[in-house]
Design an enzyme around this catalytic site. Structure first.
Site, PDB file in Angstrom:
ATOM      1  N   GLY A   6       2.747  -1.073   4.297  1.00  0.00           N
ATOM      2  CA  GLY A   6       2.823   0.334   3.917  1.00  0.00           C
ATOM      3  C   GLY A   6       4.265   0.750   3.680  1.00  0.00           C
ATOM      4  O   GLY A   6       4.847   0.469   2.632  1.00  0.00           O
ATOM      5  N   GLY A   7       4.858   1.391   4.688  1.00  0.00           N
ATOM      6  CA  GLY A   7       6.198   1.979   4.568  1.00  0.00           C
ATOM      7  C   GLY A   7       7.238   1.073   3.910  1.00  0.00           C
ATOM      8  O   GLY A   7       7.945   1.498   2.984  1.00  0.00           O
ATOM      9  N   SER A  26       3.116  -1.876  10.364  1.00  0.00           N
ATOM     10  CA  SER A  26       4.565  -1.910  10.601  1.00  0.00           C
ATOM     11  C   SER A  26       5.201  -3.274  10.314  1.00  0.00           C
ATOM     12  O   SER A  26       6.085  -3.707  11.051  1.00  0.00           O
ATOM     13  CB  SER A  26       4.892  -1.450  12.025  1.00  0.00           C
ATOM     14  OG  SER A  26       4.456  -0.111  12.211  1.00  0.00           O
ATOM     15  N   ASN A  45       0.869  -1.179   0.000  1.00  0.00           N
ATOM     16  CA  ASN A  45       0.000   0.000   0.000  1.00  0.00           C
ATOM     17  C   ASN A  45       0.906   1.230   0.000  1.00  0.00           C
ATOM     18  O   ASN A  45       1.475   1.585   1.030  1.00  0.00           O
ATOM     19  CB  ASN A  45      -0.887  -0.039   1.256  1.00  0.00           C
ATOM     20  CG  ASN A  45      -1.700   1.232   1.425  1.00  0.00           C
ATOM     21  OD1 ASN A  45      -1.757   2.072   0.529  1.00  0.00           O
ATOM     22  ND2 ASN A  45      -2.333   1.379   2.581  1.00  0.00           N
ATOM     23  N   TRP A  46       1.016   1.858  -1.152  1.00  0.00           N
ATOM     24  CA  TRP A  46       1.962   2.976  -1.281  1.00  0.00           C
ATOM     25  C   TRP A  46       1.407   4.281  -0.726  1.00  0.00           C
ATOM     26  O   TRP A  46       2.120   5.294  -0.685  1.00  0.00           O
ATOM     27  CB  TRP A  46       2.364   3.161  -2.749  1.00  0.00           C
ATOM     28  CG  TRP A  46       3.140   2.002  -3.304  1.00  0.00           C
ATOM     29  CD1 TRP A  46       3.660   0.940  -2.610  1.00  0.00           C
ATOM     30  CD2 TRP A  46       3.502   1.786  -4.686  1.00  0.00           C
ATOM     31  NE1 TRP A  46       4.314   0.084  -3.465  1.00  0.00           N
ATOM     32  CE2 TRP A  46       4.232   0.571  -4.740  1.00  0.00           C
ATOM     33  CE3 TRP A  46       3.272   2.487  -5.865  1.00  0.00           C
ATOM     34  CZ2 TRP A  46       4.740   0.056  -5.933  1.00  0.00           C
ATOM     35  CZ3 TRP A  46       3.777   1.989  -7.052  1.00  0.00           C
ATOM     36  CH2 TRP A  46       4.503   0.782  -7.088  1.00  0.00           C
ATOM     37  N   LYS A  47       0.129   4.292  -0.391  1.00  0.00           N
ATOM     38  CA  LYS A  47      -0.486   5.504   0.176  1.00  0.00           C
ATOM     39  C   LYS A  47      -0.214   6.722  -0.720  1.00  0.00           C
ATOM     40  O   LYS A  47      -0.126   6.573  -1.929  1.00  0.00           O
ATOM     41  CB  LYS A  47       0.001   5.713   1.612  1.00  0.00           C
ATOM     42  CG  LYS A  47      -0.159   4.428   2.445  1.00  0.00           C
ATOM     43  CD  LYS A  47       0.011   4.649   3.910  1.00  0.00           C
ATOM     44  CE  LYS A  47      -0.168   3.305   4.623  1.00  0.00           C
ATOM     45  NZ  LYS A  47      -0.188   3.431   6.052  1.00  0.00           N
ATOM     46  N   HIS A  52      -9.807   1.138   4.549  1.00  0.00           N
ATOM     47  CA  HIS A  52      -8.517   1.328   5.242  1.00  0.00           C
ATOM     48  C   HIS A  52      -8.717   2.302   6.403  1.00  0.00           C
ATOM     49  O   HIS A  52      -9.506   3.246   6.305  1.00  0.00           O
ATOM     50  CB  HIS A  52      -7.474   1.875   4.265  1.00  0.00           C
ATOM     51  CG  HIS A  52      -6.097   1.875   4.839  1.00  0.00           C
ATOM     52  ND1 HIS A  52      -5.673   2.856   5.702  1.00  0.00           N
ATOM     53  CD2 HIS A  52      -5.074   0.993   4.727  1.00  0.00           C
ATOM     54  CE1 HIS A  52      -4.425   2.577   6.083  1.00  0.00           C
ATOM     55  NE2 HIS A  52      -4.036   1.454   5.500  1.00  0.00           N
ATOM     56  N   GLU A  91      -5.617  -4.812  10.434  1.00  0.00           N
ATOM     57  CA  GLU A  91      -4.597  -3.791  10.665  1.00  0.00           C
ATOM     58  C   GLU A  91      -4.928  -3.015  11.931  1.00  0.00           C
ATOM     59  O   GLU A  91      -5.725  -2.065  11.886  1.00  0.00           O
ATOM     60  CB  GLU A  91      -4.544  -2.812   9.480  1.00  0.00           C
ATOM     61  CG  GLU A  91      -4.183  -3.456   8.163  1.00  0.00           C
ATOM     62  CD  GLU A  91      -3.615  -2.437   7.185  1.00  0.00           C
ATOM     63  OE1 GLU A  91      -2.452  -2.586   6.807  1.00  0.00           O
ATOM     64  OE2 GLU A  91      -4.327  -1.488   6.829  1.00  0.00           O
ATOM     65  N   GLU A 131      -7.107   4.709   7.434  1.00  0.00           N
ATOM     66  CA  GLU A 131      -6.890   6.126   7.117  1.00  0.00           C
ATOM     67  C   GLU A 131      -8.099   6.715   6.395  1.00  0.00           C
ATOM     68  O   GLU A 131      -8.386   7.905   6.517  1.00  0.00           O
ATOM     69  CB  GLU A 131      -5.585   6.284   6.315  1.00  0.00           C
ATOM     70  CG  GLU A 131      -4.377   6.124   7.232  1.00  0.00           C
ATOM     71  CD  GLU A 131      -3.136   5.532   6.588  1.00  0.00           C
ATOM     72  OE1 GLU A 131      -3.033   5.521   5.352  1.00  0.00           O
ATOM     73  OE2 GLU A 131      -2.261   5.052   7.356  1.00  0.00           O
ATOM     74  N   GLY A 182       2.121   2.473  10.685  1.00  0.00           N
ATOM     75  CA  GLY A 182       3.077   3.565  10.537  1.00  0.00           C
ATOM     76  C   GLY A 182       3.732   4.003  11.837  1.00  0.00           C
ATOM     77  O   GLY A 182       4.361   5.049  11.897  1.00  0.00           O
TER      78      GLY A 182
HETATM   79  P1  PGA Z   1       2.604   0.445   7.609  1.00  0.00           P
HETATM   80  O1  PGA Z   1       1.174   0.640   6.901  1.00  0.00           O
HETATM   81  O2  PGA Z   1       3.190  -0.848   7.090  1.00  0.00           O
HETATM   82  O3  PGA Z   1       3.415   1.652   7.165  1.00  0.00           O
HETATM   83  O4  PGA Z   1       2.374   0.410   9.072  1.00  0.00           O
HETATM   84  C1  PGA Z   1       0.303  -0.449   6.702  1.00  0.00           C
HETATM   85  C2  PGA Z   1      -0.979   0.003   6.052  1.00  0.00           C
HETATM   86  O5  PGA Z   1      -1.493   1.076   6.402  1.00  0.00           O
HETATM   87  O6  PGA Z   1      -1.535  -0.691   5.182  1.00  0.00           O
END
Ligand code: PGA
Length: 253
Positions: A232-233, A211, A11-13, A97, A165, A99, A171
């Site tokens: 994500g990251g 994470s 997930n590149w956001k 998600h 999640e 977010e 994050g």
């Molecule tokens: P993260 O994000 O790996 O940076 O914690 C995961 C996500 O939001 O899908």
């Protein structure tokens, strides 16, 4: 041993531009077997989908959108439909998600209508769910997870993926321990069996996200009900994402 093909989803956001996204995809392609033991997916932001889709042609990596609107078309400025995502090569879409739930006040009903729209448009929805830190501290984790899953009970297509999640792990560098994650994944599979029957629950792929890094992925994937990751990251770095994909593959072999 699980017969479910593991998924490693990036997930590149709201990151990268066309040049850096293309470079990342090229790095991933170089490090992947033509048809590996892991289903690899990337979720770029909307303006990058065309470019990344072109880079992915004849590659084993699947493409997905980070969100969609419940309607097929119309006066919804700033939104995209399932059909538009499919048109640029997406086969997948993230739904609910945390977010989106937090930044855009998306509630369970809206999330359920997005699941419907995804399936109608031929996309596989990845339903994201998870508790906040406050909910965990007040011992309401399973109650929240149950509510978020049950909200799609009547509309979930056969082909759906669930991503657990925990909001407090996204994050933040904090991860649920493998045991903590497994408790929730087990619960999700049991509830899925009640909602949709044993066979579907057994086949359901339940991803962990929050994470995930090359050093914690091997321990997490060993848990029987963890069928891959939503990353994500670490998915913004080809080497790190490849190490996570590799961890999924080793466990599936
Ligand atoms: P993260 O994000 O790996 O940076 O914690 C995961 C996500 O939001 O899908």
């Amino acid at each position: 041993m699980s017969l479910r093909l593991p998924i490693a989803a990036g997930n590149w956001k709201m990151n990268l531009d066309r040049a850096s996204a293309s470079e990342l995809v090229r790095g991933l392609r170089q490090g992947l077997a033509p048809r590996g033991a892991v289903e690899v997916l990337v979720f770029p932001s909307f303006p990058l989908l065309g470019e990344v889709g072109a880079e992915l042609v004849s590659s084993p990596i699947g493409l997905g959108g980070q969100d969609l609107h419940p309607e097929e078309s119309g006066a919804h400025t700033g939104d995209v439909s399932a059909g538009q995502l499919a048109d640029v090569g997406c086969g997948w879409v993230l739904v609910g998600h945390s977010e989106r739930r937090h930044d855009h006040q998306e509630g369970d009903d809206l999330v359920a209508s997005k699941v419907v729209a995804a399936a109608r448009g031929g996309l596989v929805p990845i339903l994201c769910l998870g508790e906040t830190l406050e909910e965990r501290r007040s011992d309401r984790t399973l109650e929240v997870i149950d509510r978020q899953l049950t909200a799609v009970a009547a509309v979930a297509p056969d082909e759906m993926v669930v991503a657990y999640e925990p909001v407090w792990a996204i994050g933040t560098g904090e991860t649920a321990s493998p045991e903590e994650a497994q408790v929730v994944h087990r619960f999700l599979r049991r509830r899925s069996a009640e909602l949709w029957g044993e066979a579907r629950a057994e086949a359901l792929r339940i991803l962990y996200g929050g994470s995930v890094k090359p050093d914690n992925a091997p321990d997490l994937i060993r848990e029987i009900d963890i069928d891959g990751f939503l990353v994500g990251g670490a998915s913004l770095d080809a080497e790190k994402f490849l190490a996570i994909i590799h961890a999924c593959g080793e466990s599936a072999a």
